[in-house]
Design an enzyme around this catalytic site. Sequence first.
Site: not given
Length: 335
Positions: A168, A187, A248-249, A278, A300
């Site tokens: 992604i 990364d 992402a999260r 959430e 989300h």
Amino acid sequence: MRVVYTDAAWSLDESGQVEPARAGIEREVFGPGVELDFGLHDGRFLLDGPEFHRHVRGASALVIYRCQVTPALLDAVGPSLRVIARSGVGVDNLNAPLLKEAGIAGFNIPDYCGDEVSTHTLALLLALERNICAQDRLVKGDRWSVHAGGLPRRVSARTAGIVGFGRIGRASARKLRAFYDRVVAYDPYVSADLMAAHGVAHAAELGELFAAADAVVVHAALTPESDRLVDADALARARPGALLVNTARGRLVDVTAVLDALERGGLGGFASDVFSPEDPNDDPVARKLLERDDVVVSAHRAFLSAESERSVRRRVAQGVADVLHDSLERDDDNH
């Protein structure tokens, strides 16, 4: 054999009730020999506790979305369980070490929504860049003004940064390059050579990325090492007025540090599709973010499109069916 979809959002009808008739794709894949069952829903899916554990008892397979794989869940299902599939990209709730220890197959679908998430990322980022949401609220509130909501900047003279350069992150890089002068990525598991092949500069450290970028998008995987990766220390390195986007999260970003950076003017804006918990309304700090004009949020759904939903449903069902078929064949051989 019985397959339980613990919390499939697509199984809900317009009134928010579970509607088994919606499982046309799944019934086509599994055929008549598999019983399909769905999660317990009363405003939200029930994902823990005695009633939920009774519901999943005896399942041959579980398909999870937000449901957490825990020892209690495996104990509740019992020895019939052969496979758990995560209907999505992430594996943070799949608990691969526990499944390996228990001898239960597990898989996710890592590549079904790269176009959707990268597009949603750009949508959130450009909404911040152009102050779209603030303008939308003002005009709809009968407060029409060209300059209300702040003065945007020219993005073609700016640098965009990417945290996490997997599938992604690379898809976002291609789209970011159409708007920004330069793209840099961090990364630790991806080489500078590979980034260069995508026209992206390499940052050796997270702080180096924040120091270089006018806008940062987060695409890292959530692991114990990346929990709260974007924290106060990282944000202290950010350029004045930098924008931050997380698709992402939720736990990759420390929202307390983000709120502090916005309040003191260190960040120019924050957009997020993901929070922990959430729903950001369930967290007092996140609720404060929701009150700000320099914050843009969505529920989300960055992964979502008609095409991606059909794809992930079919691929999950086919993967589960393959595991169950192999399990039946092994049982027959043993007899």
